[in-house]
Design an enzyme around this catalytic site. Structure first.
Site, PDB file in Angstrom:
ATOM      1  N   ARG A 187       0.996  -1.363   0.125  1.00 33.82           N
ATOM      2  CA  ARG A 187      -0.054   0.093  -0.086  1.00 33.82           C
ATOM      3  C   ARG A 187       0.827   1.098  -0.122  1.00 33.82           C
ATOM      4  NH1 ARG A 187      -2.599  -3.505   3.478  1.00 33.82           N
ATOM      5  NH2 ARG A 187      -4.710  -4.135   2.751  1.00 33.82           N
ATOM      6  N   LYS A 193       2.258  11.214 -11.102  1.00 33.47           N
ATOM      7  CA  LYS A 193       1.514  10.328 -12.238  1.00 33.47           C
ATOM      8  C   LYS A 193       2.174   9.074 -12.402  1.00 33.47           C
ATOM      9  CE  LYS A 193      -1.564  13.359 -14.744  1.00 33.47           C
ATOM     10  NZ  LYS A 193      -2.037  13.596 -16.194  1.00 33.47           N
ATOM     11  N   GLU A 246       7.977  18.606 -25.048  1.00 30.98           N
ATOM     12  CA  GLU A 246       7.223  19.148 -23.992  1.00 30.98           C
ATOM     13  C   GLU A 246       7.698  20.683 -23.311  1.00 30.98           C
ATOM     14  OE1 GLU A 246       4.624  17.293 -22.992  1.00 30.98           O
ATOM     15  OE2 GLU A 246       5.006  15.307 -23.628  1.00 30.98           O
ATOM     16  N   LYS A 285       6.307  22.943 -14.447  1.00 29.87           N
ATOM     17  CA  LYS A 285       5.456  21.746 -14.223  1.00 29.87           C
ATOM     18  C   LYS A 285       5.101  21.817 -12.809  1.00 29.87           C
ATOM     19  CE  LYS A 285       4.188  17.231 -14.819  1.00 29.87           C
ATOM     20  NZ  LYS A 285       4.145  16.028 -15.424  1.00 29.87           N
ATOM     21  N   GLU A 316      -5.200  16.794 -11.357  1.00 26.84           N
ATOM     22  CA  GLU A 316      -6.156  17.244 -12.553  1.00 26.84           C
ATOM     23  C   GLU A 316      -7.311  17.487 -12.471  1.00 26.84           C
ATOM     24  OE1 GLU A 316      -3.632  15.257 -15.766  1.00 26.84           O
ATOM     25  OE2 GLU A 316      -5.654  15.725 -17.107  1.00 26.84           O
ATOM     26  N   ARG A 375      -4.138  21.519 -13.965  1.00 27.30           N
ATOM     27  CA  ARG A 375      -3.075  20.710 -14.609  1.00 27.30           C
ATOM     28  C   ARG A 375      -3.443  20.305 -16.034  1.00 27.30           C
ATOM     29  NH1 ARG A 375      -0.124  15.602 -11.195  1.00 27.30           N
ATOM     30  NH2 ARG A 375       1.321  14.998 -12.935  1.00 27.30           N
ATOM     31  N   ASN A 403      -1.961  19.383 -20.952  1.00 25.35           N
ATOM     32  CA  ASN A 403      -2.320  18.741 -22.069  1.00 25.35           C
ATOM     33  C   ASN A 403      -2.262  19.774 -23.454  1.00 25.35           C
ATOM     34  OD1 ASN A 403      -2.693  16.321 -20.824  1.00 25.35           O
ATOM     35  ND2 ASN A 403      -4.471  16.966 -20.002  1.00 25.35           N
ATOM     36  N   HIS A 452      -1.813  18.139 -26.666  1.00 29.23           N
ATOM     37  CA  HIS A 452      -1.866  16.575 -26.638  1.00 29.23           C
ATOM     38  C   HIS A 452      -3.203  15.908 -27.094  1.00 29.23           C
ATOM     39  CE1 HIS A 452       1.610  16.971 -24.256  1.00 29.23           C
ATOM     40  NE2 HIS A 452       1.757  15.876 -23.942  1.00 29.23           N
ATOM     41  N   HIS A 487      -2.253  12.904 -29.166  1.00 28.03           N
ATOM     42  CA  HIS A 487      -2.598  11.446 -28.564  1.00 28.03           C
ATOM     43  C   HIS A 487      -3.440  10.991 -29.587  1.00 28.03           C
ATOM     44  CE1 HIS A 487      -2.201  12.365 -24.052  1.00 28.03           C
ATOM     45  NE2 HIS A 487      -1.116  11.894 -24.500  1.00 28.03           N
ATOM     46  N   HIS A 542       6.199  10.159 -28.650  1.00 27.13           N
ATOM     47  CA  HIS A 542       5.241  10.903 -28.027  1.00 27.13           C
ATOM     48  C   HIS A 542       5.579  12.502 -28.222  1.00 27.13           C
ATOM     49  CE1 HIS A 542       2.316  12.397 -24.944  1.00 27.13           C
ATOM     50  NE2 HIS A 542       3.312  13.117 -24.503  1.00 27.13           N
TER      51      HIS A 542
HETATM   52  P1  NAD Z   1      11.916   5.716 -22.169  1.00 29.55           P
HETATM   53  O1  NAD Z   1      11.938   5.705 -20.872  1.00 29.55           O
HETATM   54  O2  NAD Z   1      11.469   4.576 -23.103  1.00 29.55           O
HETATM   55  O3  NAD Z   1      13.339   6.126 -22.740  1.00 29.55           O
HETATM   56  C1  NAD Z   1      13.594   6.421 -24.073  1.00 29.55           C
HETATM   57  C2  NAD Z   1      14.888   5.354 -24.437  1.00 29.55           C
HETATM   58  O4  NAD Z   1      16.054   6.110 -24.045  1.00 29.55           O
HETATM   59  C3  NAD Z   1      14.850   4.159 -23.937  1.00 29.55           C
HETATM   60  O5  NAD Z   1      15.084   3.075 -24.601  1.00 29.55           O
HETATM   61  C4  NAD Z   1      16.069   4.045 -22.730  1.00 29.55           C
HETATM   62  O6  NAD Z   1      16.425   2.754 -22.485  1.00 29.55           O
HETATM   63  C5  NAD Z   1      17.012   5.134 -23.317  1.00 29.55           C
HETATM   64  N1  NAD Z   1      17.557   5.918 -22.425  1.00 29.55           N
HETATM   65  C6  NAD Z   1      17.290   6.379 -21.502  1.00 29.55           C
HETATM   66  N2  NAD Z   1      18.096   7.326 -20.680  1.00 29.55           N
HETATM   67  C7  NAD Z   1      19.052   7.184 -21.704  1.00 29.55           C
HETATM   68  C8  NAD Z   1      20.436   7.812 -21.380  1.00 29.55           C
HETATM   69  N3  NAD Z   1      20.528   8.823 -20.542  1.00 29.55           N
HETATM   70  N4  NAD Z   1      21.258   7.438 -22.515  1.00 29.55           N
HETATM   71  C9  NAD Z   1      20.964   6.618 -23.369  1.00 29.55           C
HETATM   72  N5  NAD Z   1      19.689   6.070 -23.761  1.00 29.55           N
HETATM   73  C10 NAD Z   1      19.050   6.142 -22.708  1.00 29.55           C
HETATM   74  O7  NAD Z   1      11.068   7.064 -22.609  1.00 29.55           O
HETATM   75  P2  NAD Z   1      10.820   8.614 -22.223  1.00 29.55           P
HETATM   76  O8  NAD Z   1      10.474   9.443 -23.513  1.00 29.55           O
HETATM   77  O9  NAD Z   1      11.847   8.974 -21.341  1.00 29.55           O
HETATM   78  O10 NAD Z   1       9.522   8.350 -21.386  1.00 29.55           O
HETATM   79  C11 NAD Z   1       8.391   8.120 -22.079  1.00 29.55           C
HETATM   80  C12 NAD Z   1       7.320   7.445 -21.090  1.00 29.55           C
HETATM   81  O11 NAD Z   1       6.928   8.564 -20.226  1.00 29.55           O
HETATM   82  C13 NAD Z   1       5.914   7.283 -21.697  1.00 29.55           C
HETATM   83  O12 NAD Z   1       5.614   5.811 -21.191  1.00 29.55           O
HETATM   84  C14 NAD Z   1       4.984   8.154 -21.309  1.00 29.55           C
HETATM   85  O13 NAD Z   1       3.758   7.550 -21.214  1.00 29.55           O
HETATM   86  C15 NAD Z   1       5.489   8.542 -19.941  1.00 29.55           C
HETATM   87  N6  NAD Z   1       5.163   9.815 -19.313  1.00 29.55           N
HETATM   88  C16 NAD Z   1       4.951  10.098 -18.208  1.00 29.55           C
HETATM   89  C17 NAD Z   1       4.403  11.285 -17.606  1.00 29.55           C
HETATM   90  C18 NAD Z   1       3.814  11.294 -16.140  1.00 29.55           C
HETATM   91  O14 NAD Z   1       3.380  12.319 -15.824  1.00 29.55           O
HETATM   92  N7  NAD Z   1       4.079  10.537 -15.598  1.00 29.55           N
HETATM   93  C19 NAD Z   1       4.495  12.330 -18.294  1.00 29.55           C
HETATM   94  C20 NAD Z   1       4.983  12.302 -19.635  1.00 29.55           C
HETATM   95  C21 NAD Z   1       5.153  10.941 -20.210  1.00 29.55           C
HETATM   96 ZN    ZN Z   2       3.247  14.589 -23.340  1.00 33.98          ZN
END
Ligand code: NAD
Ligand code: ZN
Length: 358
Positions: A121, A143, A185, A227, A237, A241, A245, A248, A252, A264
């Site tokens: 939990r 999130k 972003e 942010k 949200e 918040r 978007n 988006h 999306h 993305h």
């Molecule tokens: P990711 O985590 O898939 O990373 C992208 C790629 O880069 C991966 O292959 C990873 O292994 C590689 N990588 C990471 N750091 C590295 C580094 N320093 N050097 C070399 N390679 C590296 O993608 P992302 O773009 O970081 O995140 C996307 C995700 O974030 C999505 O799932 C999305 O839904 C989520 N997201 C969440 C929120 C939230 O508020 N929680 C907001 C926006 C996006």
């Molecule tokens: Zn986004």
């Protein structure tokens, strides 16, 4: 080094922005992690780059350190990977006092956060984001979640980290395409919240793409401030918040229609062009501002046009967003650069024109 305090109803925490890991140990100690059970969770790309460094720092504050390497990529952001994380947490006898650390991009951060929110939990977690997107967006705001049955982030929880530690130098190993995606972003933050910041981004595009140390630190700081202010005002949200978007709604839809084969940030770039055009149609920005926005997005190698989809297909897809309630489409529109509003009163013809524009 820069520091920002994020205040939410559930807890307050710091975001540390540095260009190395030198002060990580001090910050972990400050929040009481000395002698605690700690498990680092990272993906199989990031583990090769930064796991050893992190292990050697953490071994100075605890004897009970473990790590888990999970497969990288959105395709693995699911409950199967969460099961692997839970098993490791049980094996290591982690409890509510223990910490798990997300070392990696948003995929790792979202999953580790969700495992931390639900294991016993809720226990403690730390974000050490290593992609530009995760440093300015996903690691802040609590999130967490995974994809399920083709729906993105449909299973999740709000759970705030205890610390976000950003080492901007980790970006040096990140593929350029991922830098561009993160810029989607960042441009969004300028457009919705600060004209001055947008102008700064616009003026420094080549330095940013070359990862100039000082500029990156400033950029990440400004975005984290924007942010964190928004999520502090509206953690779950219910209102403001939603302005995050911007770009988006259409972004999306494009992302889903491309079966997640575009990044993305690329889809957000397209969505922002479309939403900026809608703002222009409604006389909320002028044509020079619209041109400036497009030029800015393009200067970070993000697309501003797509040719493979027809507009009706995109329009219909808008209604499949999990954020669409009662068949009512919400758009974030600009009110000049640096200011925005949430609108749900747009006509189909206006939206279609904005879709045609990209
Ligand atoms: P990711 O985590 O898939 O990373 C992208 C790629 O880069 C991966 O292959 C990873 O292994 C590689 N990588 C990471 N750091 C590295 C580094 N320093 N050097 C070399 N390679 C590296 O993608 P992302 O773009 O970081 O995140 C996307 C995700 O974030 C999505 O799932 C999305 O839904 C989520 N997201 C969440 C929120 C939230 O508020 N929680 C907001 C926006 C996006
Ligand atoms: Zn986004």
């Amino acid at each position: 080094m820069k520091q920002i305090e994020v205040k939410t109803k559930t807890n307050n925490y710091n975001i540390i922005i540095s260009n190395n890991f030198n002060s990580l140990q001090e910050h972990l100690s400050k929040i009481g992690m000395d002698h605690k059970k700690i498990c680092i969770i990272t993906d199989d790309n990031v583990s090769k780059l930064y796991l050893d460094t992190l292990c050697s720092i953490l071994s100075k504050i605890t004897d009970e350190l473990s790590y888990l390497v999970i497969p990288h990529g959105e395709a693995n952001k699911n409950l199967d990977t969460i099961n692997i994380i839970y098993k490791k947490m049980i094996e290591e006898k982690l409890d509510r006092e223990s910490y798990i650390i997300a070392l990696g991009g948003g995929v790792t951060g979202d999953m580790v956060g969700y495992a931390s929110a639900t294991y016993m939990r809720g226990n403690n977690f730390i974000q050490i984001p290593t992609t530009l997107l995760s440093q300015v967006d996903s690691s802040i705001g609590g999130k967490t979640g995974v994809d399920f049955d083709g729906y993105k982030n449909i299973v999740g929880a709000f759970h705030q980290p205890k610390l976000v530690y950003i080492n901007t130098n980790t970006l040096l190993t990140l593929p350029k395409k991922e830098i561009s995606a993160g810029m989607g972003e960042i441009i969004k933050h300028g457009l919705i919240a600060s004209k001055e910041y947008f102008t700064y981004i616009r003026a420094n595009s080549s330095k940013i793409m070359n990862l100039d140390n000082e500029i990156m630190e400033q950029l990440i700081y400004e975005s984290c401030v924007i942010k964190s202010k928004v999520v502090s005002m509206d953690e779950k949200e219910k209102g403001v918040r939603a302005t995050l978007n911007f770009g988006h709604t259409i972004g999306h839809a494009v992302e889903r229609l491309f079966d997640f084969n575009l990044l993305h940030g690329e889809c957000v770039g397209l969505g922002m062009v479309s939403a900026a055009y809608l703002s222009y149609l409604l006389n909320q920005i002028d044509s020079s501002e619209l041109d400036d926005i497009k030029a800015c997005i393009q200067s970070f190698d993000l697309p501003i046009k797509i040719d493979k989809l027809n507009e009706l297909e995109i329009y219909n897809e808008l209604y499949h967003d999990k954020k669409t309630k009662n068949n009512e489409l919400n758009f974030i529109l600009l009110n000049g650069i640096g200011s925005c509003e949430i609108r749900n009163d747009l006509y189909k013809e206006e939206i279609m024109k904005a879709i045609k524009y990209i």
